[in-house]
Design a protein around this motif. Sequence first.
Motif, PDB file in Angstrom:
ATOM      1  N   VAL A   1      -3.238   7.552  -2.903  1.00 15.96           N
ATOM      2  CA  VAL A   1      -3.769   6.233  -2.558  1.00 15.96           C
ATOM      3  C   VAL A   1      -2.838   5.122  -3.011  1.00 15.96           C
ATOM      4  CG1 VAL A   1      -6.156   7.047  -2.531  1.00 15.96           C
ATOM      5  CG2 VAL A   1      -5.209   6.113  -4.643  1.00 15.96           C
ATOM      6  N   LEU A   2      -2.006   5.378  -4.025  1.00 16.35           N
ATOM      7  CA  LEU A   2      -0.985   4.389  -4.387  1.00 16.35           C
ATOM      8  C   LEU A   2       0.029   4.249  -3.254  1.00 16.35           C
ATOM      9  CD1 LEU A   2      -0.345   5.140  -8.174  1.00 16.35           C
ATOM     10  CD2 LEU A   2      -1.343   3.068  -7.190  1.00 16.35           C
ATOM     11  N   GLY A   3       0.364   5.367  -2.618  1.00 15.06           N
ATOM     12  CA  GLY A   3       1.233   5.296  -1.451  1.00 15.06           C
ATOM     13  C   GLY A   3       0.586   4.535  -0.309  1.00 15.06           C
ATOM     14  N   LEU A   4      -0.725   4.735  -0.128  1.00  9.87           N
ATOM     15  CA  LEU A   4      -1.465   3.994   0.892  1.00  9.87           C
ATOM     16  C   LEU A   4      -1.469   2.506   0.592  1.00  9.87           C
ATOM     17  CD1 LEU A   4      -3.556   3.800   3.253  1.00  9.87           C
ATOM     18  CD2 LEU A   4      -5.323   4.282   1.548  1.00  9.87           C
ATOM     19  N   LEU A   5      -1.634   2.135  -0.655  1.00 10.41           N
ATOM     20  CA  LEU A   5      -1.703   0.724  -1.034  1.00 10.41           C
ATOM     21  C   LEU A   5      -0.379   0.013  -0.812  1.00 10.41           C
ATOM     22  CD1 LEU A   5      -3.270  -1.603  -2.411  1.00 10.41           C
ATOM     23  CD2 LEU A   5      -2.433  -0.721  -4.594  1.00 10.41           C
ATOM     24  N   ARG A   6       0.719   0.711  -1.061  1.00 10.36           N
ATOM     25  CA  ARG A   6       2.029   0.067  -0.949  1.00 10.36           C
ATOM     26  C   ARG A   6       2.337  -0.367   0.479  1.00 10.36           C
ATOM     27  NH1 ARG A   6       5.524   4.686  -3.361  1.00 10.36           N
ATOM     28  NH2 ARG A   6       7.155   3.619  -2.202  1.00 10.36           N
ATOM     29  N   GLN A   7       1.793   0.333   1.460  1.00  9.41           N
ATOM     30  CA  GLN A   7       2.121   0.035   2.860  1.00  9.41           C
ATOM     31  C   GLN A   7       1.714  -1.379   3.270  1.00  9.41           C
ATOM     32  OE1 GLN A   7       3.857   1.454   5.146  1.00  9.41           O
ATOM     33  NE2 GLN A   7       3.282   0.120   6.844  1.00  9.41           N
ATOM     34  N   PRO A   8       0.445  -1.785   3.094  1.00 12.20           N
ATOM     35  CA  PRO A   8       0.099  -3.155   3.498  1.00 12.20           C
ATOM     36  C   PRO A   8       0.611  -4.220   2.549  1.00 12.20           C
ATOM     37  CG  PRO A   8      -1.817  -2.057   2.585  1.00 12.20           C
ATOM     38  CD  PRO A   8      -0.750  -1.010   2.688  1.00 12.20           C
ATOM     39  N   VAL A   9       0.663  -3.920   1.258  1.00  7.39           N
ATOM     40  CA  VAL A   9       1.003  -4.946   0.273  1.00  7.39           C
ATOM     41  C   VAL A   9       2.463  -5.362   0.373  1.00  7.39           C
ATOM     42  CG1 VAL A   9       1.235  -5.376  -2.195  1.00  7.39           C
ATOM     43  CG2 VAL A   9      -0.839  -4.328  -1.317  1.00  7.39           C
ATOM     44  N   ARG A  10       3.360  -4.398   0.583  1.00  7.43           N
ATOM     45  CA  ARG A  10       4.778  -4.744   0.564  1.00  7.43           C
ATOM     46  C   ARG A  10       5.203  -5.538   1.792  1.00  7.43           C
ATOM     47  NH1 ARG A  10       7.145   1.392   1.236  1.00  7.43           N
ATOM     48  NH2 ARG A  10       6.398   1.812   3.329  1.00  7.43           N
ATOM     49  N   ARG A  11       4.365  -5.568   2.839  1.00  3.82           N
ATOM     50  CA  ARG A  11       4.688  -6.337   4.031  1.00  3.82           C
ATOM     51  C   ARG A  11       3.970  -7.679   4.070  1.00  3.82           C
ATOM     52  NH1 ARG A  11       3.935  -2.543   9.216  1.00  3.82           N
ATOM     53  NH2 ARG A  11       4.418  -4.563  10.161  1.00  3.82           N
ATOM     54  N   ALA A  12       3.115  -7.943   3.096  1.00  3.71           N
ATOM     55  CA  ALA A  12       2.280  -9.136   3.138  1.00  3.71           C
ATOM     56  C   ALA A  12       3.100 -10.384   2.824  1.00  3.71           C
ATOM     57  CB  ALA A  12       1.133  -8.998   2.145  1.00  3.71           C
ATOM     58  N   GLU A  13       2.845 -11.445   3.571  1.00  4.82           N
ATOM     59  CA  GLU A  13       3.541 -12.709   3.352  1.00  4.82           C
ATOM     60  C   GLU A  13       3.219 -13.280   1.973  1.00  4.82           C
ATOM     61  OE1 GLU A  13       2.630 -15.367   6.498  1.00  4.82           O
ATOM     62  OE2 GLU A  13       3.526 -14.121   8.072  1.00  4.82           O
ATOM     63  N   THR A  14       1.996 -13.093   1.514  1.00  5.59           N
ATOM     64  CA  THR A  14       1.596 -13.647   0.221  1.00  5.59           C
ATOM     65  C   THR A  14       2.405 -13.042  -0.915  1.00  5.59           C
ATOM     66  OG1 THR A  14      -0.654 -13.985   1.043  1.00  5.59           O
ATOM     67  CG2 THR A  14      -0.351 -14.006  -1.339  1.00  5.59           C
ATOM     68  N   THR A  15       2.521 -11.726  -0.932  1.00  6.95           N
ATOM     69  CA  THR A  15       3.244 -11.080  -2.020  1.00  6.95           C
ATOM     70  C   THR A  15       4.743 -11.332  -1.926  1.00  6.95           C
ATOM     71  OG1 THR A  15       3.190  -9.050  -0.707  1.00  6.95           O
ATOM     72  CG2 THR A  15       1.522  -9.305  -2.410  1.00  6.95           C
ATOM     73  N   LEU A  16       5.270 -11.448  -0.728  1.00  4.12           N
ATOM     74  CA  LEU A  16       6.683 -11.794  -0.584  1.00  4.12           C
ATOM     75  C   LEU A  16       6.954 -13.190  -1.136  1.00  4.12           C
ATOM     76  CD1 LEU A  16       7.488 -10.394   2.977  1.00  4.12           C
ATOM     77  CD2 LEU A  16       8.393  -9.566   0.795  1.00  4.12           C
ATOM     78  N   ALA A  17       6.073 -14.133  -0.832  1.00  2.13           N
ATOM     79  CA  ALA A  17       6.245 -15.491  -1.342  1.00  2.13           C
ATOM     80  C   ALA A  17       6.114 -15.527  -2.857  1.00  2.13           C
ATOM     81  CB  ALA A  17       5.211 -16.416  -0.698  1.00  2.13           C
ATOM     82  N   ALA A  18       5.218 -14.720  -3.416  1.00  4.28           N
ATOM     83  CA  ALA A  18       5.063 -14.659  -4.865  1.00  4.28           C
ATOM     84  C   ALA A  18       6.320 -14.113  -5.533  1.00  4.28           C
ATOM     85  CB  ALA A  18       3.855 -13.794  -5.218  1.00  4.28           C
ATOM     86  N   THR A  19       6.900 -13.079  -4.953  1.00  2.00           N
ATOM     87  CA  THR A  19       8.118 -12.498  -5.517  1.00  2.00           C
ATOM     88  C   THR A  19       9.296 -13.466  -5.404  1.00  2.00           C
ATOM     89  OG1 THR A  19       7.292 -10.348  -4.780  1.00  2.00           O
ATOM     90  CG2 THR A  19       9.571 -10.447  -5.507  1.00  2.00           C
ATOM     91  N   GLU A  20       9.410 -14.141  -4.283  1.00  2.00           N
ATOM     92  CA  GLU A  20      10.481 -15.121  -4.116  1.00  2.00           C
ATOM     93  C   GLU A  20      10.349 -16.264  -5.123  1.00  2.00           C
ATOM     94  OE1 GLU A  20      10.567 -16.422  -0.098  1.00  2.00           O
ATOM     95  OE2 GLU A  20      11.538 -14.605   0.652  1.00  2.00           O
TER      96      GLU A  20
END
Length: 472
Positions: free
Chosen positions: A108-127
């Motif tokens: 399920v950690l592998g399942l979670l990574r799929q949507p999260v790593r493509r999300a605009e919100t998390t990308l903006a947070a990392t940037e």
Amino acid sequence: MPPETRPAPARPLALPALPPAVWLQIAMLLCLVVGAFSHHLGPMRAAAALAVVWIATQWRRLIPLARVFFALATALGALALAVAPATAPGLLASALVQGTGFAALMMVLGLLRQPVRRAETTLAATEYLLAFPPRRRFAALFAGAHFMSLMFNVGIIAMIGDLTQPRDGRDVSRDPARRAMVMAAMRGAALVSIWSPIGLGFAIVSAGLPALEPLRLVGAAFLFSAVAVAIGALWPLLPAEARMPRDAAPAADLQGSGAALAVTLAISAGLLGATWAIHIGLGVGFTIASVTVLPVFALIWLALESRHAADGFGTRLGQALAALADLRSESAIFLSANVIGAVLSLALQASPLWEALAGSRFAGLPLALACLVAVPAAAAVYLPNSIVVVMGAQLLGHTPLGLEHPVALGLALCIGWGLAICVSPISAMTLIAGRFCATSSRRIAHRWNLPYALLLLLLGAATVSLAYRLGL
């Protein structure tokens, strides 16, 4: 009605065809959750059988170490059944069910990574973290990645590596500033495994120590990690080849958002809260609570992020479900490690050494500190830390040390787990960091991380000693 005025037909939910192995995983997860919530062993044992079948179907895609562990677990299990037919079947069945829970958490950690790593919100947070001034960038990224990895797990390292790659294609893999940012992400992700109830290390420890109150361990381990992050931010203890230069260039082409970071951290807190609520309210372990919460969270996130996506929810859902197998080798290793640990525990309990180990004269602070040192020491010589932690929890959970000082023992195993990730050349985090830093994982584990790990080992020894003296 003219054709141009007719409303566009609703796009049907089209789910791509999934391989049979994925459906096998889905059936396994459903059986495991149903059995845990209904408190019936039948579905949980069916889940264990499905997990073994699934690993067998993935044999050619497993890394060599996973194959070795699975074969060793099979051989030791057969030997235990032959030597101890009265006690081995029940012990192995319990170990398989527990190991299936650990494997399910990896899935399920592998399942979670799929949507999260493509999300605009998390990308903006990392940037936003990467856009900090050079003198504060390592500290900001270290602390931010620590909490963001609650959702990303090892994926935070790859995200940092991707975002720090120039768009013009220049090779900056050996740039000290970029290496420092990758290392900050790696260390932050490693340290969150010490206290996160969603993490595998915490799940193993909490499942193996019957006298432990998980809330106490979470609090004590979180305080340790907070101090460890502060120390690591002030004194990274990295060599010049992986250190952030004071005159590093400012980040370019990054459109970060502090609000996005706040949203991401709030979602992480909500994820922890939901896991804790299920654990307390429904009386299931943290492993099952995480296996229940993470897929629901991932699917909700996926639906929200897919509303304006060109490929649609159905396509992304198919990709996310296929990602259940991303951590297939880790799943096989942790399930096998649980069986191997159970068999070795059975052998030790049948030996004269067990009476001495279970006696009060051996149960004390020196044994807890020995566990703290043994876990990263074994990992540094290429032994998976899961074996040592599983054995430590299973063997010592019912000794005077585990019954009278469960927090001290739990801290020793959890801190040892986090340090082992940093100094193991075969941990997923060092392997990924090595790829993005254009160096070997052995160099990262044994040279770049060693001074920092030794410092945290001393801090860990002081923390375990204090918990023991306080009677925790």
